[in-house]
Design a protein around this motif. Structure first.
Motif, PDB file in Angstrom:
ATOM      1  N   LEU A  77       0.840  -1.195   0.000  1.00 29.24           N
ATOM      2  CA  LEU A  77       0.000   0.000   0.000  1.00 29.24           C
ATOM      3  C   LEU A  77       0.881   1.252   0.000  1.00 29.24           C
ATOM      4  O   LEU A  77       0.572   2.241  -0.675  1.00 29.24           O
ATOM      5  CB  LEU A  77      -0.918  -0.017   1.221  1.00 29.24           C
ATOM      6  N   GLY A  78       1.990   1.190   0.736  1.00 26.68           N
ATOM      7  CA  GLY A  78       2.929   2.307   0.748  1.00 26.68           C
ATOM      8  C   GLY A  78       3.578   2.525  -0.599  1.00 26.68           C
ATOM      9  O   GLY A  78       3.690   3.663  -1.084  1.00 26.68           O
ATOM     10  N   PHE A  79       4.014   1.444  -1.239  1.00 29.00           N
ATOM     11  CA  PHE A  79       4.615   1.556  -2.572  1.00 29.00           C
ATOM     12  C   PHE A  79       3.607   2.139  -3.568  1.00 29.00           C
ATOM     13  O   PHE A  79       3.954   2.972  -4.411  1.00 29.00           O
ATOM     14  CB  PHE A  79       5.074   0.177  -3.069  1.00 29.00           C
ATOM     15  N   GLN A  80       2.349   1.696  -3.455  1.00 27.53           N
ATOM     16  CA  GLN A  80       1.316   2.207  -4.364  1.00 27.53           C
ATOM     17  C   GLN A  80       1.048   3.688  -4.107  1.00 27.53           C
ATOM     18  O   GLN A  80       0.884   4.478  -5.038  1.00 27.53           O
ATOM     19  CB  GLN A  80       0.045   1.370  -4.186  1.00 27.53           C
ATOM     20  N   ALA A  81       0.999   4.059  -2.831  1.00 26.00           N
ATOM     21  CA  ALA A  81       0.729   5.455  -2.481  1.00 26.00           C
ATOM     22  C   ALA A  81       1.810   6.392  -3.020  1.00 26.00           C
ATOM     23  O   ALA A  81       1.532   7.538  -3.393  1.00 26.00           O
ATOM     24  CB  ALA A  81       0.622   5.601  -0.964  1.00 26.00           C
ATOM     25  N   LEU A  82       3.044   5.897  -3.096  1.00 26.76           N
ATOM     26  CA  LEU A  82       4.157   6.717  -3.585  1.00 26.76           C
ATOM     27  C   LEU A  82       4.398   6.559  -5.080  1.00 26.76           C
ATOM     28  O   LEU A  82       5.346   7.127  -5.619  1.00 26.76           O
ATOM     29  CB  LEU A  82       5.437   6.363  -2.809  1.00 26.76           C
ATOM     30  N   GLY A  83       3.548   5.771  -5.754  1.00 24.88           N
ATOM     31  CA  GLY A  83       3.675   5.614  -7.208  1.00 24.88           C
ATOM     32  C   GLY A  83       4.785   4.676  -7.626  1.00 24.88           C
ATOM     33  O   GLY A  83       5.148   4.629  -8.812  1.00 24.88           O
ATOM     34  N   ILE A  84       5.332   3.885  -6.694  1.00 25.33           N
ATOM     35  CA  ILE A  84       6.420   2.961  -7.020  1.00 25.33           C
ATOM     36  C   ILE A  84       5.874   1.700  -7.673  1.00 25.33           C
ATOM     37  O   ILE A  84       6.526   1.080  -8.510  1.00 25.33           O
ATOM     38  CB  ILE A  84       7.236   2.647  -5.748  1.00 25.33           C
ATOM     39  N   VAL A  85       4.655   1.283  -7.286  1.00 26.00           N
ATOM     40  CA  VAL A  85       3.928   0.246  -8.015  1.00 26.00           C
ATOM     41  C   VAL A  85       2.606   0.857  -8.459  1.00 26.00           C
ATOM     42  O   VAL A  85       2.114   1.811  -7.855  1.00 26.00           O
ATOM     43  CB  VAL A  85       3.687  -1.020  -7.157  1.00 26.00           C
ATOM     44  N   THR A  86       2.042   0.306  -9.521  1.00 31.73           N
ATOM     45  CA  THR A  86       0.867   0.941 -10.120  1.00 31.73           C
ATOM     46  C   THR A  86      -0.428   0.606  -9.391  1.00 31.73           C
ATOM     47  O   THR A  86      -1.333   1.439  -9.308  1.00 31.73           O
ATOM     48  CB  THR A  86       0.725   0.536 -11.597  1.00 31.73           C
ATOM     49  N   ASN A  87      -0.555  -0.612  -8.847  1.00 32.95           N
ATOM     50  CA  ASN A  87      -1.785  -0.980  -8.146  1.00 32.95           C
ATOM     51  C   ASN A  87      -1.500  -2.097  -7.157  1.00 32.95           C
ATOM     52  O   ASN A  87      -0.422  -2.693  -7.147  1.00 32.95           O
ATOM     53  CB  ASN A  87      -2.890  -1.384  -9.133  1.00 32.95           C
ATOM     54  N   LEU A  88      -2.501  -2.384  -6.343  1.00 33.01           N
ATOM     55  CA  LEU A  88      -2.321  -3.363  -5.271  1.00 33.01           C
ATOM     56  C   LEU A  88      -2.283  -4.802  -5.771  1.00 33.01           C
ATOM     57  O   LEU A  88      -1.887  -5.705  -5.032  1.00 33.01           O
ATOM     58  CB  LEU A  88      -3.444  -3.209  -4.240  1.00 33.01           C
ATOM     59  N   ASP A  89      -2.660  -5.026  -7.039  1.00 30.22           N
ATOM     60  CA  ASP A  89      -2.675  -6.391  -7.562  1.00 30.22           C
ATOM     61  C   ASP A  89      -1.287  -7.018  -7.605  1.00 30.22           C
ATOM     62  O   ASP A  89      -1.162  -8.246  -7.668  1.00 30.22           O
ATOM     63  CB  ASP A  89      -3.276  -6.415  -8.974  1.00 30.22           C
ATOM     64  N   VAL A  90      -0.246  -6.188  -7.572  1.00 27.37           N
ATOM     65  CA  VAL A  90       1.111  -6.748  -7.629  1.00 27.37           C
ATOM     66  C   VAL A  90       1.399  -7.631  -6.424  1.00 27.37           C
ATOM     67  O   VAL A  90       2.339  -8.438  -6.453  1.00 27.37           O
ATOM     68  CB  VAL A  90       2.183  -5.634  -7.708  1.00 27.37           C
ATOM     69  N   ILE A  91       0.590  -7.503  -5.375  1.00 30.53           N
ATOM     70  CA  ILE A  91       0.846  -8.310  -4.184  1.00 30.53           C
ATOM     71  C   ILE A  91       0.739  -9.796  -4.477  1.00 30.53           C
ATOM     72  O   ILE A  91       1.395 -10.627  -3.829  1.00 30.53           O
ATOM     73  CB  ILE A  91      -0.106  -7.900  -3.035  1.00 30.53           C
ATOM     74  N   HIS A  92      -0.042 -10.170  -5.497  1.00 34.69           N
ATOM     75  CA  HIS A  92      -0.180 -11.587  -5.848  1.00 34.69           C
ATOM     76  C   HIS A  92       1.138 -12.172  -6.346  1.00 34.69           C
ATOM     77  O   HIS A  92       1.368 -13.378  -6.230  1.00 34.69           O
ATOM     78  CB  HIS A  92      -1.283 -11.766  -6.897  1.00 34.69           C
ATOM     79  N   GLN A  93       2.002 -11.329  -6.894  1.00 34.26           N
ATOM     80  CA  GLN A  93       3.310 -11.785  -7.357  1.00 34.26           C
ATOM     81  C   GLN A  93       4.321 -11.831  -6.226  1.00 34.26           C
ATOM     82  O   GLN A  93       5.419 -12.361  -6.369  1.00 34.26           O
ATOM     83  CB  GLN A  93       3.821 -10.852  -8.459  1.00 34.26           C
ATOM     84  N   MET A  94       3.957 -11.236  -5.081  1.00 29.43           N
ATOM     85  CA  MET A  94       4.900 -11.102  -3.969  1.00 29.43           C
ATOM     86  C   MET A  94       4.654 -12.092  -2.843  1.00 29.43           C
ATOM     87  O   MET A  94       5.510 -12.258  -1.976  1.00 29.43           O
ATOM     88  CB  MET A  94       4.815  -9.680  -3.395  1.00 29.43           C
ATOM     89  N   ILE A  95       3.497 -12.712  -2.826  1.00 34.02           N
ATOM     90  CA  ILE A  95       3.130 -13.573  -1.707  1.00 34.02           C
ATOM     91  C   ILE A  95       4.080 -14.756  -1.589  1.00 34.02           C
ATOM     92  O   ILE A  95       4.397 -15.215  -0.492  1.00 34.02           O
ATOM     93  CB  ILE A  95       1.668 -14.032  -1.834  1.00 34.02           C
ATOM     94  N   GLY A  96       4.566 -15.222  -2.723  1.00 34.55           N
ATOM     95  CA  GLY A  96       5.563 -16.288  -2.687  1.00 34.55           C
ATOM     96  C   GLY A  96       4.932 -17.662  -2.564  1.00 34.55           C
ATOM     97  O   GLY A  96       3.765 -17.883  -2.880  1.00 34.55           O
ATOM     98  N   THR A  97       5.707 -18.593  -2.055  1.00 31.52           N
ATOM     99  CA  THR A  97       5.306 -19.990  -1.980  1.00 31.52           C
ATOM    100  C   THR A  97       4.122 -20.171  -1.039  1.00 31.52           C
ATOM    101  O   THR A  97       4.052 -19.562   0.026  1.00 31.52           O
ATOM    102  CB  THR A  97       6.474 -20.855  -1.488  1.00 31.52           C
ATOM    103  N   THR A  98       3.196 -21.010  -1.451  1.00 36.50           N
ATOM    104  CA  THR A  98       2.058 -21.352  -0.606  1.00 36.50           C
ATOM    105  C   THR A  98       1.903 -22.866  -0.563  1.00 36.50           C
ATOM    106  O   THR A  98       2.450 -23.593  -1.401  1.00 36.50           O
ATOM    107  CB  THR A  98       0.756 -20.735  -1.134  1.00 36.50           C
TER     108      THR A  98
END
Length: 508
Positions: A445-466
């Motif tokens: 959310l912080g990265f999105q607020a500062l324009g470093i990522v475009t939207n919150l959907d990138v979190i799906h690529q960051m969650i890692g192994t499940t």
């Protein structure tokens, strides 16, 4: 150049800070605990100075791992429902009154019986319960009138910490929505709630969105933390809202379950949903994202009670052998089949929020016979916690049909408990390897607020192994049987809880 974000989660018994790069990779993490004070019956308070010290220590620790000039910001998650009264100099007049504080139980019970209670629930989405600042403030005004009268500001723990870091006082929609003072339809403070609580809008922080950015630390705090003064602070949201994002449960049909000290079940919707009987919360996350669900008081703390009170000898032996006592307890529970030979445990040791919303609720173990074993008891406790969560999950399906569950929290370290929960829920249960879902979501959310990522959907690529646990058909069928009995017994005992609670109070 790599950019970093610190996600800081202000929890009930500890503060965690995790340093992430812009790809969601963990660079460093730190966790500092603090006590929950129970100086009198039903009290559950924290010392704001101890929480501040934990915030400073964890941020200092993780920031040492990188060039601090590359740290773009600090974004926050926090436990909901806390209250602190501040004087005109923004100094605490009280400790932090937490969600677990039950001293306003009589106020909540009375309000719940009145038409105003349902009206306030429909306006705010916050169930009527002593956890809520709405009810706490009404009680506090009468219990501590001099302190209440001296209060210039009424804030939550996240508001207080961000003010100490930046000198600016404000609160985000997500945390405000959990106070019972915020109208979720208009995104403003609700006048009827303020009147009941006995506070004015001028005493409350200005409202901002969850992605609001504060431009910088105070020079003194920056020097103390060893960070550039220009590091941004992002308001962030509540731990529950961020936990959904952090485990990828932000899509239709996917529920999130957390089992830590307490627990919660949440689904994400694109619109507010209010339970006709006021049993579920509805809280803001971001524009077009709301969480609907229910919190439980009795999660991991119940298993800790089992460890300390029912199995102290075994726990001591495990510790002496440098084993985790919980591993020994779950191994014991695994020795008996699903259903624990007819033993049913209702886990209401600390009253209960969802699904009962009854501060007088009490724990019980039914079905004990001469053949009942300690292994049966261990398994029944885990099943009882899980069936209580399943009752809440069933309610949330009215807001959003559920076909899969993602879970996080300390319980997820036990493969046995994960499989048991999947069997009870009758749903595939996916566990991310990284347990710090709220910190990750706060950082994104912080990265999105500062324009470093475009939207919150990138979190799906960051969650890692499940890892996903599929329900086992035989156990699932057994638990469907048991769930009906569990819920029937709950309904039968509910009218008796007030009598039991009165007996307990008469001994004090």
């Amino acid at each position: 150049m790599t950019t970093y974000m610190i996600g800081t989660d202000l929890g009930t018994t500890s503060t965690k800070s995790v340093l992430y790069d812009q790809f969601g990779r963990v660079v460093a993490s730190a966790n500092v605990g603090y006590p929950l004070y129970h100086d009198q019956p039903d009290m559950a308070e924290e010392d704001p100075a101890e929480i501040w010290a934990a915030v400073v220590k964890t941020i200092q620790t993780v920031s040492q791992s990188v060039d601090t000039q590359q740290i773009a910001g600090i974004s926050f998650s926090a436990a909901m429902h806390s209250v602190i009264l501040l004087d005109e100099n923004r100094q605490p007049l009280t400790r932090v009154i937490t969600w677990a504080d039950n001293r306003a139980a009589a106020v909540a019970a009375k309000l719940k019986r009145e038409p105003l209670g349902q009206q306030l629930y429909e306006a705010t989405g916050t169930p009527i319960h002593p956890m809520s600042p709405l009810v706490k403030l009404h009680w506090l005004k009468r219990a501590q009138p001099e302190t209440f009268a001296a209060a210039r500001y009424v804030v939550g723990i996240k508001d207080y910490i961000i003010e100490r870091l930046s000198g600016q006082l404000q609160t985000d929609y997500s945390m405000a929505n959990a106070t019972g003072l915020f109208n979720l339809h208009t995104k403003t403070w609700e006048p009827r709630a303020l009147a009941f609580a006995g506070v004015t809008e001028q005493q409350l922080p200005p409202l901002v969105d969850t992605n609001a950015v504060i431009d910088g630390l105070t020079p003194a705090v920056a020097a103390h933390l060893g960070l550039p003064a220009g590091v941004k602070l992002i308001m962030g949201a509540s731990d529950g809202a961020l936990s959904n994002l952090g485990v990828g449960a932000d899509q239709p049909g996917i529920a999130a379950i957390t089992i830590g000290t307490s627990g919660a079940v949440r689904v994400m919707t694109d619109r507010p949903y209010l339970d006709p009987n006021g049993r579920l919360f509805c809280y803001y996350v971001t524009a077009n994202h709301w969480i609907v669900g229910g919190p439980i008081n009795n999660g991991g703390q119940v298993f800790r009670w089992v460890r300390d009170q029912l199995y102290p000898t075994e726990s001591a032996a495990a510790k002496a052998a440098k084993r985790d006592p919980y591993d020994d307890l779950t191994a014991l529970a695994a020795q008996v089949p699903a259903g624990a030979h007819g033993l049913l445990f209702h886990p209401y040791l600390s009253g209960e929020r969802a699904p009962l919303w009854n501060a007088d609720a009490r724990g019980s173990m039914l079905g004990i016979t001469p053949t009942t074993t300690r292994a049966d008891m261990a398994r029944a406790v885990l099943e009882g916690i899980s069936m209580n969560l399943n009752t809440v999950l069933t309610l949330t399906k009215n807001a959003e049909p559920v076909h899969a569950v993602r879970a996080t929290g300390g319980f997820a370290r036990s493969a046995f408990w994960c499989q048991l929960l999947a069997d009870v829920l009758g749903q595939p249960l996916t566990i991310p390897v990284s347990f710090e879902s709220s910190c990750l979501a706060a950082a994104v959310l912080g990265f999105q607020a500062l324009g470093i990522v475009t939207n919150l959907d990138v979190i799906h690529q960051m969650i890692g192994t499940t890892h996903t646990y599929q329900p086992q058909a035989h156990n699932q069928a057994r638990y469907q049987q048991l769930q009906a009995t569990f819920d029937h017994i709950t309904a039968t005992l509910t009218p008796l809880y007030a009598e039991l609670a009165a007996l307990t109070r008469s001994e004090k």
